[in-house]
Design a protein around this motif. Sequence first.
Motif, PDB file in Angstrom:
ATOM      1  N   SER A  46       0.792  -1.230   0.000  1.00 56.04           N
ATOM      2  CA  SER A  46       0.000   0.000   0.000  1.00 56.04           C
ATOM      3  C   SER A  46       0.828   1.287   0.000  1.00 56.04           C
ATOM      4  O   SER A  46       0.280   2.366  -0.197  1.00 56.04           O
ATOM      5  N   VAL A  47       2.143   1.188   0.220  1.00 55.13           N
ATOM      6  CA  VAL A  47       2.960   2.393   0.357  1.00 55.13           C
ATOM      7  C   VAL A  47       3.487   2.844  -1.004  1.00 55.13           C
ATOM      8  O   VAL A  47       4.087   2.061  -1.736  1.00 55.13           O
ATOM      9  N   GLU A  48       3.235   4.109  -1.320  1.00 55.04           N
ATOM     10  CA  GLU A  48       3.799   4.751  -2.505  1.00 55.04           C
ATOM     11  C   GLU A  48       4.338   6.098  -2.074  1.00 55.04           C
ATOM     12  O   GLU A  48       3.684   6.819  -1.314  1.00 55.04           O
ATOM     13  N   MET A  49       5.554   6.439  -2.528  1.00 54.80           N
ATOM     14  CA  MET A  49       6.198   7.690  -2.119  1.00 54.80           C
ATOM     15  C   MET A  49       6.894   8.350  -3.301  1.00 54.80           C
ATOM     16  O   MET A  49       7.651   7.694  -4.000  1.00 54.80           O
ATOM     17  N   ASP A  50       6.627   9.633  -3.464  1.00 59.55           N
ATOM     18  CA  ASP A  50       7.359  10.465  -4.408  1.00 59.55           C
ATOM     19  C   ASP A  50       7.994  11.572  -3.563  1.00 59.55           C
ATOM     20  O   ASP A  50       7.426  12.652  -3.386  1.00 59.55           O
ATOM     21  N   ARG A  52       9.704  14.357  -2.817  1.00 59.87           N
ATOM     22  CA  ARG A  52      10.200  15.644  -3.330  1.00 59.87           C
ATOM     23  C   ARG A  52       9.120  16.663  -2.993  1.00 59.87           C
ATOM     24  O   ARG A  52       7.950  16.282  -2.790  1.00 59.87           O
ATOM     25  N   PRO A  53       9.460  17.935  -2.881  1.00 59.18           N
ATOM     26  CA  PRO A  53       8.429  18.928  -2.591  1.00 59.18           C
ATOM     27  C   PRO A  53       7.283  18.841  -3.606  1.00 59.18           C
ATOM     28  O   PRO A  53       7.521  18.828  -4.817  1.00 59.18           O
ATOM     29  N   GLY A  54       6.077  18.691  -3.117  1.00 61.42           N
ATOM     30  CA  GLY A  54       4.898  18.540  -3.970  1.00 61.42           C
ATOM     31  C   GLY A  54       4.605  17.110  -4.360  1.00 61.42           C
ATOM     32  O   GLY A  54       3.541  16.812  -4.900  1.00 61.42           O
ATOM     33  N   GLY A  55       5.531  16.190  -4.090  1.00 61.30           N
ATOM     34  CA  GLY A  55       5.329  14.780  -4.420  1.00 61.30           C
ATOM     35  C   GLY A  55       4.286  14.140  -3.511  1.00 61.30           C
ATOM     36  O   GLY A  55       4.172  14.481  -2.333  1.00 61.30           O
ATOM     37  N   ALA A  56       3.538  13.214  -4.047  1.00 64.30           N
ATOM     38  CA  ALA A  56       2.456  12.562  -3.299  1.00 64.30           C
ATOM     39  C   ALA A  56       2.957  11.310  -2.584  1.00 64.30           C
ATOM     40  O   ALA A  56       3.957  10.712  -2.963  1.00 64.30           O
TER      41      ALA A  56
END
Length: 147
Positions: A46-50, A52-56
Amino acid sequence: MTTEQSTAEGFSYTLERTFETSVAAVWRAWTVAESYAQWSYAAPGSVEMDVRPGGAWKSTIVTPDGGQFPLTGSYIEVDENRRLVIGMDAPGKDEPAVMTVELAERSAHETRVVVSQTCDTSDERDVAEQGSTMLLDSLATFLKAAS
């Protein structure tokens, strides 16, 4: 060794822990999806990471009683190995809840982590502080096993 300090004022709280590991190891635990999933009570996959500033980001948290709560948000500030400011979408609110995670290297193998958040009510603060305390407890276990 993990030391802990907790303070609460108004509708804000601050938790401080010291972990016997490098800043880079703590940073990876917070910012690499595969690592974060291992200690954050996340449902598998279930974990998703972007990061960076503004990343979801998104994750589904599994409670001790088996309940599942999807969480979403974005990264407001990213300063590698130093600071994460994380926005968390809150149902029924126009603005995200904001949690700050600050890292400071005390030595090559000791890192101080400070987690803080301001909430709208004392009840929200108490729930958020309890959740952050559980996360830091789990992070301590994860980092100890990884070292």
